[in-house]
Design an enzyme around this catalytic site. Structure first.
Site, PDB file in Angstrom:
ATOM      1  N   TYR A 115       0.831  -1.204   0.000  1.00  0.00           N
ATOM      2  CA  TYR A 115       0.000   0.000   0.000  1.00  0.00           C
ATOM      3  C   TYR A 115       0.866   1.255   0.000  1.00  0.00           C
ATOM      4  CZ  TYR A 115      -3.061   3.726   1.589  1.00  0.00           C
ATOM      5  OH  TYR A 115      -3.736   4.907   1.688  1.00  0.00           O
ATOM      6  N   ASN A 267       1.743  10.304   6.919  1.00  0.00           N
ATOM      7  CA  ASN A 267       0.736   9.398   7.477  1.00  0.00           C
ATOM      8  C   ASN A 267       1.014   9.114   8.951  1.00  0.00           C
ATOM      9  OD1 ASN A 267      -1.418   7.720   7.643  1.00  0.00           O
ATOM     10  ND2 ASN A 267      -0.531   6.045   6.461  1.00  0.00           N
ATOM     11  N   ASN A 391       1.369   3.791   8.229  1.00  0.00           N
ATOM     12  CA  ASN A 391       0.853   2.590   7.584  1.00  0.00           C
ATOM     13  C   ASN A 391       1.292   2.587   6.115  1.00  0.00           C
ATOM     14  OD1 ASN A 391      -0.994   0.271   7.186  1.00  0.00           O
ATOM     15  ND2 ASN A 391      -2.102   1.728   5.911  1.00  0.00           N
ATOM     16  N   LYS A 463     -14.777  44.717  40.859  1.00  0.00           N
ATOM     17  CA  LYS A 463     -16.093  44.458  40.268  1.00  0.00           C
ATOM     18  C   LYS A 463     -15.964  44.116  38.777  1.00  0.00           C
ATOM     19  CE  LYS A 463     -19.682  46.661  41.804  1.00  0.00           C
ATOM     20  NZ  LYS A 463     -20.518  45.513  42.273  1.00  0.00           N
ATOM     21  N   GLU A 491     -13.184  10.921   2.914  1.00  0.00           N
ATOM     22  CA  GLU A 491     -12.411  10.261   1.855  1.00  0.00           C
ATOM     23  C   GLU A 491     -13.167   9.059   1.288  1.00  0.00           C
ATOM     24  OE1 GLU A 491      -9.913   7.916  -0.218  1.00  0.00           O
ATOM     25  OE2 GLU A 491      -9.529   7.389   1.882  1.00  0.00           O
ATOM     26  N   ASN A 494     -13.794   5.796   3.137  1.00  0.00           N
ATOM     27  CA  ASN A 494     -12.676   4.974   3.608  1.00  0.00           C
ATOM     28  C   ASN A 494     -12.332   5.365   5.041  1.00  0.00           C
ATOM     29  OD1 ASN A 494     -10.304   3.242   3.504  1.00  0.00           O
ATOM     30  ND2 ASN A 494      -9.120   5.136   3.335  1.00  0.00           N
TER      31      ASN A 494
END
EC number: 4.3.1.24
Length: 590
Positions: A115, A267, A391, A463, A491, A494
């Protein structure tokens, strides 16, 4: 015959014990139970002291596994440090980084299908290509989708402190050798950090799953020399990629990304976890600061110190509460104001409330859980910044690429939502204490609005500050709403669930800023209250001396020189002085 529930529980208990002993014997803890438990042992105050010490060190050494929240905050705050801070990479990590990079190139030449190396991305990963380098270039191009405002510090640009921190965190991940990237790229990013050069990243545009793709792509864009890439130099001037490389001393030209390298850069969860690290460093310090402020509040309010009694908190069992009470007790121990308050409480005890209101009396019980939440979030983020979160993961030892989802930044989103809620709770208690402090109906003799002027009809003291505190507290309570339940499928479905980690971290950074405003306002009010108590003490001393002298002259001796019984009135008169609220004149209609 089937075993009973009791028999099952007994059998399961024996199995668990055997497994646990086996794990300990073989030094193998697959879920890191023992490590997770150890991380939350010990004193929270000692932990914060250690964080501050780490923050002040001039060098951050990166090896992939020991990065701390304090070190990330240190790099983020380099602009505010007179001596600066430098990043050093562990040379021992070079071999592992090179091995994973070589594995990617070898697998590419062998036709291995991985991938992001031979495939498209996300929902279009069914597409295939052999142009691995061009694929990485186009990955950076389509991810450069951020929107910037005008100028280097526009509201649509990520703060440069967070950018530096994100670069540090990303290097730390990539050093572990599971990402398939050259060591030279990590050295180049390190030079940018050490030269105080920050790429311009968009503030928005990431859902932190699959990592912080859009903002991280702008770091990759600078490294590859994309024309739209901009950076900010050490003097605040805007630089293009070529100027940034020259100032940082990066030689050899821009990087031509090899297969997987673009994906390795973008990523991951570095931007969200970096922002979370900055937030948690400050949150830990603010929590300790408020423990101190609560103790001062008890002091100036003439509070009863038994609210810190160790037995009360020991019986509740919660470590955050026990430590908060111990810190307050330590601060109050030996206080002259506490001793004076004790005498006041002993005077006419049946005419006074038996115990203080909740904002004072239950402050350890209120603060304790918030401190535990912040502490747990800190540990969670420290695990995240030392994780490998991209990944696929390159496992050279098993000769494979593992496709998973470590880019999911849920630890960031969840820990930031929890931290923001804890900060809002701290702010709520702070506002409750402030409201009591400025209200003469509750503050045990201090003037209304903590005024100290000669003319109470013209001086209204704090105050305006109380109105501002109400505003701060309201906004802080709004920010306590969670971010992570607003997930949108992204996306092409996904990324159908995503963490919103950076968004939650940004909102928590806003909460920290607001709590700082509240803390500074509250600190000034407490200092005013201390001054007023000191003034009260001095004035009472003068009045009592005067009363005593006059009493001795006028009440002790009669007309013929005999001792007068009225001399005993002196003690009663002095007691009247002690009982009277000194600042009551401010609202006296006469």
């Amino acid at each position: 015959m089937a075993p009973s529930i009791a028999q099952n529980e007994h059998i399961n208990g024996e199995v668990k014990e055997v497994l646990w002993n086996l794990c300990k014997k073989q030094n193998y803890l697959p879920l890191n139970w023992e490590m997770a438990a150890d991380s939350l042992r010990g004193s929270k105050l000692d932990q914060v002291k250690k964080m501050v010490d780490e923050f002040r060190k001039p060098i951050v050494k990166l090896g992939g596994e020991t990065l701390t929240v304090a070190q990330v905050a240190s790099i983020a705050n380099v602009d505010n440090k007179s001596n600066g801070v430098r990043v050093e990479l562990s040379e021992s990590a070079r071999a592992g980084v090179k091995a994973s990079s070589d594995w990617v190139m070898d697998s590419m030449s062998k036709g291995t299908d991985s991938y992001g190396v031979t495939t498209g991305f996300g929902a279009t990963s069914h597409r295939r290509t052999k142009n691995g380098g061009t694929l990485q270039k186009n990955l950076i191009r389509f991810l450069n989708a951020g929107v910037f405002g005008i100028g280097t510090e526009s509201t649509h640009t990520l703060p440069h402190s967070a950018t530096r921190a994100a670069m540090l965190v990303r290097i730390n991940t990539l050093l572990q050798g599971y990402s398939g990237i050259r060591f030279e790229i990590l050295e180049a990013i390190t030079k940018l950090i050490n030269s105080n050069i920050s790429p311009c990243l968009p503030l928005r545009g990431t859902v932190t799953a699959s990592g912080d793709l859009v903002p991280l792509s702008y770091i990759a864009g600078l490294l590859t020399g994309r024309p739209n890439s901009k950076a900010v130099g050490p003097t605040g001037s805007k630089l293009d990629a070529e100027e940034a490389f020259r100032v940082a001393g990066v030689t050899g030209g821009f990087f031509e990304l090899q297969p997987k390298e673009g994906l390795a850069l973008v990523n991951g969860t570095a931007v969200g976890s970096a922002m979370a690290s900055i937030v948690l460093f400050e949150s830990n310090i603010l929590a300790v600061m408020f423990e101190v402020l609560s103790a001062i509040f008890a002091e100036v309010m003439n509070g009863k110190p038994e609210f810190t009694d160790y037995l009360t908190h020991k019986l509740k069992h919660h470590p955050g509460q026990i430590e908060a009470a111990a810190i307050m007790e330590h601060i109050l121990d030996g206080s002259s104001y506490v001793k004076a308050a004790q005498k006041l409480h002993e005077m006419d005890p049946l005419q006074k409330p038996k115990q203080d209101r909740y904002a004072l009396r239950t402050s350890p019980q209120w603060l304790g859980p918030q401190i535990e939440v912040i502490r747990a979030a800190t540990k969670m983020i420290e695990r995240e910044i030392n994780s490998v979160n991209d990944n696929p993961l390159i496992d050279v030892s098993r000769n494979k690429a593992i496709h998973g989802g470590n880019f999911q930044g849920t630890p960031i989103g969840v820990s930031m939502d929890n931290t923001r809620l804890a900060l809002a709770s701290i702010g709520k208690l702070m506002f409750a204490q402030f409201s009591e402090l400025v209200n003469d109906y509750y503050n045990n003799g201090l003037p209304s609005n903590l005024t100290a002027g000669r003319n109470p009809s013209l001086d209204y003291g704090f105050k305006g500050a109380e109105i501002a505190m109400a505003s701060y507290c309201s906004e802080l309570q709004f920010l306590a709403n969670p971010v992570t339940n607003h997930v949108q499928s992204a996306e092409q479905h996904n990324q159908d669930v995503n963490s919103l980690g950076l968004i939650s971290a940004r909102k928590t950074a806003e909460a920290v800023d607001i709590l700082k405003l509240m803390s500074s306002t509250y600190l000034v009010a407490l200092c005013q209250a201390i001054d007023l108590r000191h003034l009260e003490e001095n004035l009472k001393s003068v009045v009592k001396n005067t009363v005593s002298q006059v009493a001795k002259r006028t009440l002790t001796i009669g007309v013929l020189g005999e001792l007068h019984p009225a001399r005993f009135c002196e003690k009663e008169l002095l007691r009247v002085v002690d009982r009277e609220y000194l600042f009551a004149y401010a609202d006296d209609p006469c």
